[in-house]
Structure formats: C-alpha cells, structure tokens
Design an enzyme around this catalytic site. Structure first.
Site, PDB file in Angstrom:
ATOM      1  N   HIS A   1       9.052 -98.182  20.635  1.00  0.00           N
ATOM      2  CA  HIS A   1       9.754 -98.522  21.874  1.00  0.00           C
ATOM      3  C   HIS A   1      10.401 -97.280  22.452  1.00  0.00           C
ATOM      4  O   HIS A   1      10.908 -96.442  21.729  1.00  0.00           O
ATOM      5  CB  HIS A   1      10.821 -99.574  21.611  1.00  0.00           C
TER       6      HIS A   1
ATOM      7  N   ASP B   1      17.471-111.582  26.020  1.00  0.00           N
ATOM      8  CA  ASP B   1      17.251-110.221  26.509  1.00  0.00           C
ATOM      9  C   ASP B   1      16.495-110.252  27.834  1.00  0.00           C
ATOM     10  O   ASP B   1      16.777-109.473  28.741  1.00  0.00           O
ATOM     11  CB  ASP B   1      16.486-109.370  25.498  1.00  0.00           C
TER      12      ASP B   1
ATOM     13  N   ARG C   1      20.729-106.739  34.375  1.00  0.00           N
ATOM     14  CA  ARG C   1      21.227-105.367  34.283  1.00  0.00           C
ATOM     15  C   ARG C   1      20.509-104.464  35.273  1.00  0.00           C
ATOM     16  O   ARG C   1      21.108-103.576  35.875  1.00  0.00           O
ATOM     17  CB  ARG C   1      21.020-104.814  32.855  1.00  0.00           C
TER      18      ARG C   1
ATOM     19  N   SER D   1      19.316-104.615  23.323  1.00  0.00           N
ATOM     20  CA  SER D   1      18.135-105.065  24.059  1.00  0.00           C
ATOM     21  C   SER D   1      16.857-104.636  23.332  1.00  0.00           C
ATOM     22  O   SER D   1      15.963-105.440  23.067  1.00  0.00           O
ATOM     23  CB  SER D   1      18.167-104.463  25.477  1.00  0.00           C
TER      24      SER D   1
ATOM     25  N   LYS E   1      14.359-107.174  20.499  1.00  0.00           N
ATOM     26  CA  LYS E   1      12.916-107.369  20.704  1.00  0.00           C
ATOM     27  C   LYS E   1      12.112-106.873  19.503  1.00  0.00           C
ATOM     28  O   LYS E   1      11.149-107.498  19.084  1.00  0.00           O
ATOM     29  CB  LYS E   1      12.446-106.617  21.955  1.00  0.00           C
TER      30      LYS E   1
HETATM   31  N1  URA Z   1      14.342-100.652  27.217  1.00  0.00           N
HETATM   32  C1  URA Z   1      14.751-101.887  26.838  1.00  0.00           C
HETATM   33  O1  URA Z   1      13.987-102.680  26.317  1.00  0.00           O
HETATM   34  N2  URA Z   1      16.018-102.219  27.035  1.00  0.00           N
HETATM   35  C2  URA Z   1      16.903-101.384  27.595  1.00  0.00           C
HETATM   36  O2  URA Z   1      18.050-101.755  27.727  1.00  0.00           O
HETATM   37  C3  URA Z   1      16.479-100.107  27.994  1.00  0.00           C
HETATM   38  C4  URA Z   1      15.173 -99.769  27.790  1.00  0.00           C
END
Ligand code: URA
Ligand code: CA
Length: 441
Positions: free
Chosen positions: A82, A161, A168, A183, A187
C-alpha cells in the site's frame, strides 16, 4: 452516548475512549450519525491528533465495521502493498504483476483518488468493463488461479474506512498521521495477507512533507501491523516530483504497460524493483536482494510480468485488447504542449501542484460524486535535473476542456522551477522501517 460530546471532547484536545471511538464508527456506518458531525470530528482529530492507543482502537473499530477475508486456504506467503498516496504513482499496476509473475500471491484492496493524489482503482476502471468490485469468492478464486487480484472495498470490507475516506477527501482532513495509519492498516489487516509492504511517500507531492513525519507514520503503521502478527515493513520513498512521467488514469495505465515491457521511466522502474525485491524476500522466494532483483528483471525481460497484467485485466472482466494495443484506451481531444520560457536545469516540479493541475483537468474528483475524465492528465517531458532550452516542451496536457487546459498551461510553466545549475542527485528511497529498526539510506 452523544456524538456532540465526542466532537467536543476531541475539540478540547482530550483522548477518546475505545467505547467512544466504537460508537462513532459504528453509528456513522449504519447511518445514525450524519456526515457533518463526522466532518467536525475529523477536523478536531486533524488539529488535536490522536494518541497511539486511540489510533489502534480506531483501526480495530474500522476492521470490525465489516467482514474480513481469510486467505489461509491460499498456498504460499501472500503479500500486499500500500502506498500512502502520491502523484503519478503507478506502482501497484507494475509491482503486482511483477511479483505475481514470480510466483508470489499478490492480494490487494486498493483505494480511489484522494485529494491531489490518484488511486489505483480509478486507473484500473479506465480500462473498458474492468470490474474492481469483486465478491470475496471471485477475489479468492482469482488469487488461486493467477496469483493476483486488485479490488475495491466492497464485499463489506472496512465500510467505515470507505465512508470516512471519501469524507476526508472533500473536507481537507486527509493528511493526519492517525487517520492515514488507521485507514491504510484497517484495509490491510481486514485482508489476511501474511506480509505487508508500505510505500510511505515523502515530499511536496505526499501527505507527509518531511522525512521525520514519514518515519513517524511508518513506525505507527508497522507497530499496528506487527501487533496483529503480520510481517510489516515500510519503505520511505521520494515524492518531491511526480513518479514516472504520466499523471492521470489512462495515461498511467499506458505507462504501466510500457514499464512492464521494459521501457518505463527509470524512477518508476527502480522503485518497483526496490519494493518487489523486499516482497520476494518477505515471501521467502529469494534469500538476498540481489537474487530478488534478478528474478524480477527476468520477469520483465521474458514478458511474464506483462502477460500477468493481461491476465489480471482479463480475470476482472476488462478489455485486454486495450492492453495489447494501448492506442485503444480513451484519448483526450486536445493535447497541449507546455513550453519553457527559460533555459537552465529543472530544479523542482512541485508534485502536489502538478496533482492539483491534473485534478483541474478532470483526472480526479472535486466532490464525492464527481465523475472522472479518464483520459485527462499530464505527461512530463522533463524531470528534475533535466536540461531545458527556451521553447522546449516541459509537459503535454491531455484535456477535453480547452479552457481549463489553457489555465493549467500557465500554471505549469510556473510549477517547473528552472534554475542555473544542476541540483544534487535524486534519491528514490530514503529509508526502511521494520519492527526492530529504522535504516536511513
Ligand atoms: N491511502 C489510504 O488508503 N488512506 C489514506 O488515508 C491515505 C492513503
Ligand atoms: Ca506515473
């Protein structure tokens, strides 16, 4: 419990209890708490921050807001990646196929564009008919068959999320360490991969502008992942200029294809190799960085990685003809050349401002329900350290709205900072954070 009191408590700089965090997450997801109250709480969190304890509780609460996916039936060490969000960050579309082609199962739940940054799902959806909303069964079956799946947060995974992320995005509350960490990690943890690599971006185009802040975010995320028994590491990478040359959805799909064919921009290719090497090590596919690099390079040379992208697109219902012949991907009506007014070297290209320009051209969302113009975006013709002559092309704008393109053209000339002499070398990776140590390069 009342949402009003929770907002007030955070506004006044106090620590929320686990019960209060659970209350707001649960009731926001089930529609009992309106967007405006959660927006206010997010802004209070933005200003007053969260403690490490609150951040772990928020992550837990978000994981518990939905289902989790058990990957134990899939053989091998499953890896996930990620990024904290960058501009022109085409990495997932390259890294995923590369490591999957090396026999490592790559399972990824991605996000959409956020703020000035692009999202992998939007890029994938710029391919005709491609579905990112896979059921858990499809997702598992694809990973079993072809070692790769990239999907969205449907199938009721971390719905909290999903809602908070979109909110956001439109309330200027993205760049907060706890909100980003929870966040991303919710995930990652909801999907049962064994090893996770985090690409933590730092610089003008990242949510974290300073290496110190990126290190803090990395340590926080590594701590959360480790507390869940997952092998988690973070690479801190440079986002002072956009990654690669393409910014925008179809433009980045094309760039990914080029890179998988071995013709991509150096920085994009190098970062893919650096992340890929770490993933192969985490998956115990290789014993050294050197061995990992060789395996990945072979996957590029043999076209195995490129063929893996085709398989990915095919298994998610996308039109593979558009991958085999990228000319079939949607194209913008206008391509405008942005010319330099000065001669010299490119000193910097503010990536956040470039991201904002791409957004203006239609490559991202301005409101929750905005439609994306997939073909819109920017191709950089010059990168930091390149020599530029007067009237030479700095970038190409791909646009369908000529008026917006003209505005962006002027802005871009200003974003390219052109100076007298060459700046020092561009670093691609600044450091590595593991559960035991921090290394700075
Ligand atoms: N990527 C994400 O999944 N969440 C965030 O808050 C920022 C980048
Ligand atoms: Ca790019």
């Amino acid at each position: 419990m009342r949402m009003y009191n929770i907002i007030k408590k955070k506004r006044d700089g106090r620590e929320l209890s686990k019960e209060e965090i659970d209350y707001f997450v649960e009731n926001y997801v089930n529609g009992q708490i309106p967007d405006y109250q959660v927006s206010a709480l997010l802004m209070a969190i933005y200003f007053n921050k969260m403690t490490a304890r609150e951040t772990i509780d928020l992550t837990k609460s978000m994981i518990n807001s939905g289902d989790t996916v058990d990957l134990s039936k899939i053989d091998g060490i499953k890896v996930d990646k990620h990024s904290t969000g960058g501009v022109g960050d085409t990495i997932s579309l390259i890294l995923g196929p590369m490591v999957a082609a090396c026999g490592v199962p790559f399972v990824k739940m991605s996000g959409r564009g956020l703020g000035h940054t692009g999202g992998t799902l939007d890029k994938l959806e710029s391919i005709n008919n491609l579905r990112v909303e896979l059921t858990t069964e499809e997702f598992l079956s694809n990973v079993n068959k072809i070692n790769i799946a990239i999907c969205s947060q449907t199938a009721n995974i971390t719905p909290a999320d999903k809602k908070i992320y979109s909110l956001r995005d439109v309330t200027a509350t993205v760049d907060n360490l706890s909100l980003i960490a929870s966040s991303i990690m919710s995930k990652k943890l909801a999907i049962g991969s064994d090893a996770i690599i985090l690409d933590v971006k730092v610089g003008s185009g990242a949510f974290m502008k300073k290496v110190e802040d990126a290190l803090d975010l990395s340590r926080e995320m590594v701590r959360i992942g480790t507390s869940y028994g997952r092998e988690t590491i973070a690479l801190i990478s440079n986002m002072n200029e956009p990654l690669g040359k393409a910014i925008g959805n179809t433009l980045e799909v094309k760039e990914a294809i080029e890179t998988l064919k071995g013709n991509g921009p150096d920085d994009l290719y190098e970062l893919s190799l650096r992340l890929g090497t770490k993933l192969l090590l985490l998956a115990k596919k290789v014993n050294s960085e050197k061995e990992g690099r060789i395996l990945l390079e072979e996957a590029i040379k043999s076209n195995a990685a490129y063929n893996k992208l085709i398989e990915l697109v095919e298994h998610q219902g996308g039109d593979i003809e558009q991958i085999k012949n990228p000319e079939l991907l949607p194209k913008a009506n206008y391509i405008i050349e942005v010319k330099s007014k000065k001669e010299g070297y490119v000193k910097s290209i503010d990536a956040e401002r470039i991201g904002q320009c791409a957004l203006k051209l239609g490559a991202g969302r301005k409101k929750l329900d905005s439609k994306i113009d997939y073909s819109a975006g920017i191709i950089l013709n010059k990168k930091v350290n390149d020599k530029v002559m007067i009237n030479e092309t700095l970038a190409f704008l791909h646009a369908n709205n000529i008026k917006k393109a003209k505005e962006v053209e002027e802005e871009l000339k200003d974003i390219f900072d052109i100076g007298d002499k060459n700046e020092k070398c561009k670093k691609i990776v600044y450091g590595l954070v593991t559960k035991d140590r921090t290394e700075l390069y």
